[in-house]
Scaffold this active site. Structure first.
Site, PDB file in Angstrom:
ATOM      1  N   GLU A 209      -9.606  -5.034  -4.091  1.00 45.39           N
ATOM      2  CA  GLU A 209      -8.881  -4.157  -3.181  1.00 45.39           C
ATOM      3  C   GLU A 209      -9.778  -3.431  -2.167  1.00 45.39           C
ATOM      4  OE1 GLU A 209      -5.773  -3.578  -2.604  1.00 45.39           O
ATOM      5  OE2 GLU A 209      -4.627  -4.290  -4.319  1.00 45.39           O
TER       6      GLU A 209
ATOM      7  N   SER B  19       0.832  -1.188   0.000  1.00 47.24           N
ATOM      8  CA  SER B  19       0.000   0.000   0.000  1.00 47.24           C
ATOM      9  C   SER B  19       0.882   1.260   0.000  1.00 47.24           C
ATOM     10  CB  SER B  19      -0.954  -0.043   1.191  1.00 47.24           C
ATOM     11  OG  SER B  19      -1.959   0.937   1.080  1.00 47.24           O
TER      12      SER B  19
ATOM     13  N   HIS C 281      -7.799  -5.400   0.254  1.00 44.68           N
ATOM     14  CA  HIS C 281      -6.550  -4.673   0.441  1.00 44.68           C
ATOM     15  C   HIS C 281      -5.795  -5.151   1.689  1.00 44.68           C
ATOM     16  CE1 HIS C 281      -3.880  -1.345  -0.360  1.00 44.68           C
ATOM     17  NE2 HIS C 281      -4.022  -0.861   0.853  1.00 44.68           N
TER      18      HIS C 281
END
Length: 513
Positions: free
Chosen positions: A313, A190, A409
């Protein structure tokens, strides 16, 4: 009580501790001077040596940040945070080094367990694992060059400058911990993956690592200087000071409260055109190009990449009511997407998403778009640009349908680290419900550590136009973006930075005072 183990860094002797299942950890090692007092909003300075043997058995503080629901209740946060940790099978030898950069939207995150615990990856991959802390939020990404004058010209992208300082420490010291300074792989997830992308584009980071792994990289979320300057002016106004020098006397709690007030919570409002938040700034000096621009220019071609994203995600936000899950009208959703990628791409994308999920709510369609726009498509564009300029990129897609959260995610990170089923991982019950977790974790850990060792994770590198994206948790290989939306994304416009950040309503410029 654990036994201690000793080694020496350039600053002095260290006493770490052995781990019950093998290997040892050296924790809380300073790689820069504490960024406190007059150094609070200044670039990192080299660490000072110490006398005697320094206790390296306890982890240091995480960076100062606002409360995070994923942060352990006993977590310690402080401005004095520039420390790193080393997990090593043996202080003797010359093993590959994997340096982890945590995520957290550049506002939160930690380099310490349980979120980051390198012992299983260290043992499973026979590698040296390093994690370090960098400044986040306003303390790490406040750009004072526009409001502070020449004296503050270096106070931009401080969090990225912290990362370079940590990598320099690794370069100079890791051989004393059993690591090979000529075989360093940086890897991050990320915001940490965006950081890896920025390091690839930063002249000051050249030569500090040999390979790079980017997991769900929002490498297009780079802010224009004008946006960052307005954000800095609003922060000064919110805390009630006129000049950057006065921020040193403001309690850090007030700075943290102010930084939350002047940026939106919604991910789209942060990262789509017109948005703003804390994060890397295309300042022209520390960061002269975006990661994709650097790849297109061939600047990254000598660094092999392992790069990919997760299939769903952003979809976990719908289940948990997180920011971004407020149902938009169909018209508002179309306008938002069109503002980000253009009218033609917006129509095509919405048609493709609706065709794939006819019963999807507008919320789900928005989250599908945000996940692709922020993570999957930037990963594909970075890999494509890097490959076309002569570099090597191995691509992957995480697609494991884990209970409740699916391949959303960050769900792959615990599998790579091997701590997916440990008692201190709050998501362990979900991983334990999925029968393939253990095998998938071993497979991913092996791929990541093998790539760090050799540059080859076990499948063919990317060739433009081919289905060569390795899939974890489902059948593959596949193409990315997926066939259903690939043509739509070809129509999209892709600005190099997040342009035109809007001012906070009612906020006055400090220059207006």
């Amino acid at each position: 009580m654990s036994d201690t183990v000793s080694t020496a860094a350039q600053q002095g002797e260290l006493a770490g501790r052995t781990l019950g299942d093998g290997g040892s950890v050296f924790a809380g090692i300073p790689f820069a001077e504490p960024p406190v007092g007059p150094l609070l909003l200044r670039p990192p300075r080299p660490p000072r040596p110490w006398q005697g043997v320094r206790d390296a058995t306890a982890f240091g503080a995480s960076p100062a940040q606002n409360p995070d629901p994923w942060s352990p209740p006993d977590a310690v946060h402080d401005e004095d945070c520039l420390h790193l940790n080393v997990w090593t099978p043996d202080v003797h030898g010359r093993r590959p080094v994997m340096v982890w950069i945590y995520g957290g939207a550049f506002e939160s995150g930690s380099a310490v367990p349980p979120g980051t615990d390198g012992q299983w990856l260290m043992r499973g991959g026979d590698v040296v694992v390093v994690s370090f802390t960098y400044r986040v939020g306003a303390l790490g990404f406040l750009d004072l060059t526009g409001v502070g004058g020449e004296d503050w010209s270096g106070s931009v992208n401080l969090g990225l400058q912290d990362q370079v300082a940590a990598l320099r420490w690794v370069r100079r010291n890791i051989a004393r911990f059993g690591g090979d300074p000529d075989n360093v792989c940086v890897f991050g997830g990320s915001a940490g993956a965006s950081s890896v992308g920025c390091l690839l584009a930063m002249p000051s980071a050249r030569g500090l690592f040999r390979r790079a792994t980017l997991m769900s990289p929002p490498v297009a979320r780079i802010y224009a200087p004008a946006t960052a300057h307005r954000l800095a002016a609003d922060l000064l106004d919110t805390v009630g000071v006129h000049h950057p020098e006065q921020l040193v006397d403001v309690p850090v709690e007030e700075i943290l409260a102010a930084q939350a007030k002047i940026v939106p919570a919604d991910m789209g409002a942060r990262a789509l055109p017109g948005g703003r938040s804390w994060g890397p700034v295309l300042d022209g000096a520390v960061l002269p190009r975006t990661p994709v621009q650097a790849a297109e220019a061939g600047d990254t071609a000598d660094v092999p990449l392992l790069i990919g994203a997760n299939r769903d995600e952003m979809l976990a936000a719908e289940a948990f009511g997180q920011p971004g899950a407020t149902p938009p009208t169909t018209g508002a959703l179309h306008d938002e997407i069109a503002g980000a990628v253009g009218e033609a791409a917006a129509r095509s994308l919405l048609n493709a998403y609706r065709a794939a999920e006819p019963d999807a709510t507008t919320t789900r369609l928005r989250l599908r778009f945000l996940g692709d726009h922020l993570y999957r498509v930037p990963a594909a564009r970075m890999a494509e640009a890097h490959t076309r300029a002569g570099g090597t990129a191995h691509r992957y897609l995480f697609a494991a349908d884990l209970p409740s959260l699916g391949p959303s995610h960050g769900m792959e990170m615990s599998l790579v680290f091997g701590n997916h089923d440990t008692d201190d991982n709050p998501l362990a019950p979900l991983y334990r419900q999925w029968p393939g977790s253990a095998a998938l974790g071993r497979r991913m850990m092996t791929a990541w550590s093998t790539f760090a060792r050799t540059g080859d994770p076990g499948w063919a590198p990317h060739t433009p136009g081919t289905a060569d994206v390795q899939v974890f948790g489902a059948h593959g290989p596949v193409t990315e973006p997926p066939a259903a939306t690939a043509a739509s994304w070809q129509l999209a416009t892709h600005p190099p930075t997040v342009p035109g950040g809007r001012r906070t309503p009612g906020a006055a410029r400090s220059a207006d005072r």
